[in-house]
Design a protein around this motif. Structure first.
Motif, PDB file in Angstrom:
ATOM      1  N   LEU A   1      61.661  25.254  22.250  1.00 36.70           N
ATOM      2  CA  LEU A   1      60.404  25.547  21.642  1.00 36.70           C
ATOM      3  C   LEU A   1      59.260  25.675  21.431  1.00 36.70           C
ATOM      4  N   LEU A   2      58.956  25.249  22.361  1.00 33.01           N
ATOM      5  CA  LEU A   2      57.700  25.306  23.754  1.00 33.01           C
ATOM      6  C   LEU A   2      57.172  26.389  23.593  1.00 33.01           C
ATOM      7  N   THR A   3      58.407  26.631  25.058  1.00 29.47           N
ATOM      8  CA  THR A   3      57.809  27.205  25.563  1.00 29.47           C
ATOM      9  C   THR A   3      58.236  28.976  25.264  1.00 29.47           C
ATOM     10  N   HIS A   4      59.179  28.646  23.764  1.00 33.41           N
ATOM     11  CA  HIS A   4      59.014  30.059  23.237  1.00 33.41           C
ATOM     12  C   HIS A   4      57.595  29.875  22.735  1.00 33.41           C
ATOM     13  N   LEU A   5      57.173  29.684  21.813  1.00 33.69           N
ATOM     14  CA  LEU A   5      55.710  29.430  21.051  1.00 33.69           C
ATOM     15  C   LEU A   5      54.639  30.523  22.351  1.00 33.69           C
ATOM     16  N   LEU A   6      54.533  29.549  23.508  1.00 35.96           N
ATOM     17  CA  LEU A   6      53.687  30.465  24.569  1.00 35.96           C
ATOM     18  C   LEU A   6      54.116  31.368  25.496  1.00 35.96           C
ATOM     19  N   ILE A   7      54.773  32.155  24.871  1.00 36.40           N
ATOM     20  CA  ILE A   7      55.852  33.223  25.881  1.00 36.40           C
ATOM     21  C   ILE A   7      54.792  34.129  25.198  1.00 36.40           C
ATOM     22  N   ASP A   8      54.259  34.609  24.564  1.00 34.11           N
ATOM     23  CA  ASP A   8      53.214  35.290  24.511  1.00 34.11           C
ATOM     24  C   ASP A   8      52.063  35.648  25.181  1.00 34.11           C
ATOM     25  N   LYS A   9      50.981  34.589  25.387  1.00 35.80           N
ATOM     26  CA  LYS A   9      50.314  33.521  26.494  1.00 35.80           C
ATOM     27  C   LYS A   9      50.939  33.619  27.846  1.00 35.80           C
ATOM     28  N   LEU A  10      51.739  33.430  28.464  1.00 35.87           N
ATOM     29  CA  LEU A  10      52.187  33.220  29.334  1.00 35.87           C
ATOM     30  C   LEU A  10      52.742  34.536  30.150  1.00 35.87           C
ATOM     31  N   LYS A  11      52.843  36.103  28.896  1.00 39.18           N
ATOM     32  CA  LYS A  11      53.323  37.768  29.763  1.00 39.18           C
ATOM     33  C   LYS A  11      52.107  37.860  29.647  1.00 39.18           C
ATOM     34  N   LYS A  12      51.006  36.872  29.279  1.00 38.14           N
ATOM     35  CA  LYS A  12      49.657  37.975  29.976  1.00 38.14           C
ATOM     36  C   LYS A  12      48.653  37.880  30.892  1.00 38.14           C
ATOM     37  N   SER A  13      49.885  36.588  30.951  1.00 35.02           N
ATOM     38  CA  SER A  13      48.736  35.812  31.917  1.00 35.02           C
ATOM     39  C   SER A  13      48.957  35.899  33.197  1.00 35.02           C
ATOM     40  N   THR A  14      50.329  37.368  33.922  1.00 33.01           N
ATOM     41  CA  THR A  14      50.998  37.652  34.928  1.00 33.01           C
ATOM     42  C   THR A  14      50.710  37.979  35.593  1.00 33.01           C
ATOM     43  N   PRO A  15      51.071  37.552  37.199  1.00 34.10           N
ATOM     44  CA  PRO A  15      52.034  36.865  37.290  1.00 34.10           C
ATOM     45  C   PRO A  15      51.655  35.049  36.827  1.00 34.10           C
ATOM     46  N   SER A  16      52.671  35.118  36.443  1.00 35.96           N
ATOM     47  CA  SER A  16      52.520  34.035  35.726  1.00 35.96           C
ATOM     48  C   SER A  16      54.581  32.762  35.723  1.00 35.96           C
ATOM     49  N   ARG A  17      54.170  31.441  35.287  1.00 35.95           N
ATOM     50  CA  ARG A  17      55.579  30.601  36.107  1.00 35.95           C
ATOM     51  C   ARG A  17      55.799  29.818  35.112  1.00 35.95           C
ATOM     52  N   ILE A  18      57.531  29.521  35.069  1.00 33.67           N
ATOM     53  CA  ILE A  18      57.837  28.150  34.476  1.00 33.67           C
ATOM     54  C   ILE A  18      59.356  27.354  34.949  1.00 33.67           C
TER      55      ILE A  18
ATOM     56  N   GLU B   1      67.897  28.203  18.841  1.00 35.77           N
ATOM     57  CA  GLU B   1      67.570  28.787  17.900  1.00 35.77           C
ATOM     58  C   GLU B   1      67.573  28.125  16.526  1.00 35.77           C
ATOM     59  N   GLU B   2      69.199  27.834  16.619  1.00 36.70           N
ATOM     60  CA  GLU B   2      68.384  27.704  15.239  1.00 36.70           C
ATOM     61  C   GLU B   2      68.679  25.508  14.984  1.00 36.70           C
ATOM     62  N   MET B   3      68.638  24.937  15.922  1.00 36.51           N
ATOM     63  CA  MET B   3      68.310  23.431  16.186  1.00 36.51           C
ATOM     64  C   MET B   3      66.642  23.593  16.101  1.00 36.51           C
ATOM     65  N   THR B   4      65.386  24.360  16.258  1.00 33.29           N
ATOM     66  CA  THR B   4      64.413  24.421  16.438  1.00 33.29           C
ATOM     67  C   THR B   4      64.041  24.986  15.365  1.00 33.29           C
ATOM     68  N   LYS B   5      64.925  24.957  14.678  1.00 25.34           N
ATOM     69  CA  LYS B   5      64.349  26.995  13.279  1.00 25.34           C
ATOM     70  C   LYS B   5      63.516  27.801  13.855  1.00 25.34           C
ATOM     71  N   LEU B   6      63.881  28.409  14.782  1.00 22.82           N
ATOM     72  CA  LEU B   6      62.688  29.651  15.034  1.00 22.82           C
ATOM     73  C   LEU B   6      62.830  30.698  14.502  1.00 22.82           C
ATOM     74  N   GLY B   7      61.814  31.754  14.111  1.00 22.87           N
ATOM     75  CA  GLY B   7      61.707  32.206  12.817  1.00 22.87           C
ATOM     76  C   GLY B   7      62.073  33.973  13.952  1.00 22.87           C
ATOM     77  N   GLU B   8      63.010  34.058  13.014  1.00 25.15           N
ATOM     78  CA  GLU B   8      62.696  35.741  13.967  1.00 25.15           C
ATOM     79  C   GLU B   8      61.672  36.467  14.464  1.00 25.15           C
ATOM     80  N   ASN B   9      61.200  36.137  14.072  1.00 27.83           N
ATOM     81  CA  ASN B   9      59.409  36.863  15.528  1.00 27.83           C
ATOM     82  C   ASN B   9      59.395  35.663  16.223  1.00 27.83           C
ATOM     83  N   GLU B  10      59.682  35.007  16.837  1.00 31.78           N
ATOM     84  CA  GLU B  10      59.717  34.314  17.962  1.00 31.78           C
ATOM     85  C   GLU B  10      60.602  33.775  18.614  1.00 31.78           C
ATOM     86  N   LYS B  11      61.568  34.754  18.227  1.00 30.86           N
ATOM     87  CA  LYS B  11      63.016  34.457  19.146  1.00 30.86           C
ATOM     88  C   LYS B  11      62.433  35.650  20.426  1.00 30.86           C
ATOM     89  N   LEU B  12      63.253  35.028  21.279  1.00 28.26           N
ATOM     90  CA  LEU B  12      63.201  36.470  22.205  1.00 28.26           C
ATOM     91  C   LEU B  12      64.076  37.593  22.589  1.00 28.26           C
TER      92      LEU B  12
END
Length: 298
Positions: free
Chosen positions: A126-143, A287-298
């Motif tokens: 869940l945490l990675t999904h919610l931070l992914i846009d920030k990581l994309k804006k900071s490229t090159p970035s790593r997980i 995705e189901e267990m963390t209750k990700l919203g449709e706009n939060e899915k990759l």
């Protein structure tokens, strides 16, 4: 370990990592601070995190080390933390999903999930999904996802992923932990596919057998025997942390997107982690267990 191999400074970087007040997390944070990075210690215990921060600042002279509360056993805490990061931090260069627990028994979190499973997999997912846009804006970035060789011994059944194994206590705890470490690898592979071409590199790291607080929930007599074993044969945290530090900061690792590292070099991904069907099914289940919203899915 060849320390000089990756002792270079990544300038103007912001580094986030998980559970940074002890063990591998502390050594990660200390190393990043030595490089002059902005470091966020994301921890559940503010007092222990503050203590770690003070030690890091004293050792490095880097005042740009801050503490933010994060409890991976609470989806609300994760969402609050990510909202703070996304709103107030300028960039996110490195995300190290390091926090890991074991031997917590059958207890479940406020979200109804096994504590070990949520801390080691569902929370970071869940945490990675919610931070992914920030990581994309900071490229090159790593997980960097911290896994373990124990993933080889996993017996992951998705229809039982939130059920405590029906066997002896120690065996059940080991099975549960091993399953979470396989989840880390399956997550790494699927995440890498979804982030192909974005400039965000995803890697998995195996720290080796390292002396940490991981077994603190064991029976005291078993823990005493375990401590003797760790003292004789295990790496110190500063040694165990080197692989995930390497994956975070070493140059030219983009070609290894989605790969697994141990002892600061690429190692073969375990066969169980290569199961494409299982990987995709775990992703949907997560995705189901963390209750990700449709706009939060990759």
């Amino acid at each position: 370990m060849e320390w000089e191999l990756y002792m270079f400074k990544r300038k103007n970087s912001y580094c986030y990592r998980g559970k940074s007040h002890t063990g591998l997390g502390y050594e990660n944070a200390l190393d990043f601070a030595m490089r002059g990075a902005r470091v966020i210690l994301a921890c559940r215990s503010k007092s222990r995190a503050d203590e770690a921060r003070d030690k890091i600042v004293a050792k490095t002279g880097n005042q740009n080390v801050v503490v933010k509360l994060l409890d991976l056993q609470s989806f609300k805490s994760i969402r609050d933390f990510c909202e703070d990061i996304n709103k107030n931090e300028e960039s996110l260069d490195i995300l190290v999903n390091n926090a890991g627990v074991a031997y917590l028994g059958e207890g479940k979190t406020e979200d109804g999930l096994l504590k070990v499973m949520q801390t080691n997999h569902f929370g970071p997912f869940l945490l990675t999904h919610l931070l992914i846009d920030k990581l994309k804006k900071s490229t090159p970035s790593r997980i960097v996802n911290v896994s373990s060789f124990l993933a080889k011994s996993a017996d992951l059944k998705l229809d039982q992923i939130n059920e405590y194994p029906k066997t002896s206590t120690v065996q059940a705890e080991n099975m549960l932990y091993n399953n979470t470490k396989l989840c880390n690898l399956l997550f790494t592979i699927e995440l890498a596919k979804k982030l192909e071409g974005t400039g965000v590199t995803v890697l998995a790291a195996h720290p080796g057998a390292t002396t940490t607080e991981l077994g603190r929930g064991l029976n005291k007599f078993i823990l005493m025997a375990f401590d003797v074993l760790r003292t004789l044969y295990f790496w110190k945290p500063v040694e165990g942390a080197q692989c995930q530090i390497y994956c975070s900061v070493a140059k030219n690792l983009e070609i290894y997107h989605g790969e697994f590292f141990g002892n600061c070099k690429k190692i073969e991904m375990y066969e169980k982690a290569k199961d494409v069907v299982l990987g995709k099914a775990l992703w949907r289940k997560s995705e189901e267990m963390t209750k990700l919203g449709e706009n939060e899915k990759l």
